[in-house]
Design an enzyme around this catalytic site. Structure first.
Site, PDB file in Angstrom:
ATOM      1  CG  ASP A  12      -1.967  -1.142   1.174  1.00 38.83           C
ATOM      2  OD1 ASP A  12      -1.930  -1.950   0.233  1.00 38.83           O
ATOM      3  OD2 ASP A  12      -2.779  -1.226   2.119  1.00 38.83           O
ATOM      4  CE  LYS A 110      -3.989  -4.422   1.201  1.00 38.93           C
ATOM      5  NZ  LYS A 110      -4.714  -3.413   1.973  1.00 38.93           N
ATOM      6  CB  CYS A 155      -2.089  -2.945   5.225  1.00 30.84           C
ATOM      7  SG  CYS A 155      -3.828  -2.422   5.105  1.00 30.84           S
TER       8      CYS A 155
HETATM    9  C1  VGL Z   1      -4.599   0.622   5.762  1.00 31.03           C
HETATM   10  C2  VGL Z   1      -6.211   1.444   7.169  1.00 31.03           C
HETATM   11  C3  VGL Z   1      -7.164   1.333   6.181  1.00 31.03           C
HETATM   12  C4  VGL Z   1      -3.170   0.235   5.562  1.00 31.03           C
HETATM   13  C5  VGL Z   1      -5.557   0.482   4.763  1.00 31.03           C
HETATM   14  O1  VGL Z   1      -2.719   0.173   4.389  1.00 31.03           O
HETATM   15  O2  VGL Z   1      -2.480   0.000   6.573  1.00 31.03           O
HETATM   16  N1  VGL Z   1      -4.956   1.087   6.952  1.00 31.03           N
HETATM   17  N2  VGL Z   1      -6.821   0.852   4.981  1.00 31.03           N
END
Ligand code: VGL
Ligand code: ZN
Length: 202
Positions: A12, A110, A155
């Site tokens: 991410d 995702k 994540c």
């Molecule tokens: C994430 C919160 C919501 C992350 C993704 O990538 O850690 N955290 N969505």
């Protein structure tokens, strides 16, 4: 160069998790040079991309009266309500412009189902619905994973926990991660990772 049984999973590294983004992680962009350099040492590189529909159930905006960073109970367990982030096709959902995306073999999206969030690269938050990443890595003969990215305590951590549960040897490069740290979540997660035998480096 790492052997072909090793893969690097970059979690991410998207605009919304970097300074100026909707769910900015402090210094989220500081990890980019190190991640780019480390990807070059692996023959298997996977990028994950948080990829939510606008009406996603993890967004506080879709729960009237609820504040961002509050928690609710979903059918699959507790869920933090986040600011609207990583909406499919938005600039916030795009990878940080400095990430060497061309290096990736696979880009795994995702969190695209409205009713369920997915922190982990392997399982959605019900911890049962698979994303397909395990099958991909298994088919490529991968048994060791090195994880980096955003955010350490969400994540990255959930991906690492699921990976050990699936039988991978897992290392998290903490120097190439940054945390949200919501109510002590970073300290709590690091302890959980250590207990599960996940290598914490950097
Ligand atoms: C994430 C919160 C919501 C992350 C993704 O990538 O850690 N955290 N969505
Ligand atoms: Zn998300």
């Amino acid at each position: 160069m790492h052997p072909s049984s090793d893969a690097m999973i970059v979690i991410d590294v998207q605009n919304d998790f970097c300074p100026g983004g909707a769910l900015a992680v402090a210094e989220g962009d500081a990890i980019l040079p190190g991640i780019n350099a480390l990807m070059a040492e692996f023959s298997a590189v996977v990028l994950t991309q948080d990829w939510h529909p606008q009406d996603h159930s993890s967004f506080a905006a879709n729960h009237p009266g609820a504040d961002p960073f509050s928690q609710i109970q979903m059918g699959y367990g507790p869920q933090v309500l986040w600011p609207t982030h990583c909406v499919q096709g938005s600039t916030g959902a795009a990878f940080h412009p400095d990430l060497q995306v061309d290096r990736a073999d696979l880009i795994l999206r995702k969190g695209y189902r409205r009713a369920i969030d997915s922190y982990s690269a392997f399982f959605e938050n019900d911890r049962k619905t698979q994303t397909g990443l395990h099958g991909y890595l298994r088919d490529r003969g991968v048994s060791r994973l090195v994880l980096a990215g955003l955010a350490t305590d969400f994540c990255v951590a959930y991906s690492a926990l699921d990976a050990v549960r699936l039988g991978y040897a897992v290392t998290v490069r903490l120097d190439l991660c940054r945390a949200i740290d919501l109510d002590g979540s970073l300290t709590a997660m690091l302890a959980r990772l250590a207990v599960e035998g996940i290598g914490l480096e950097g």
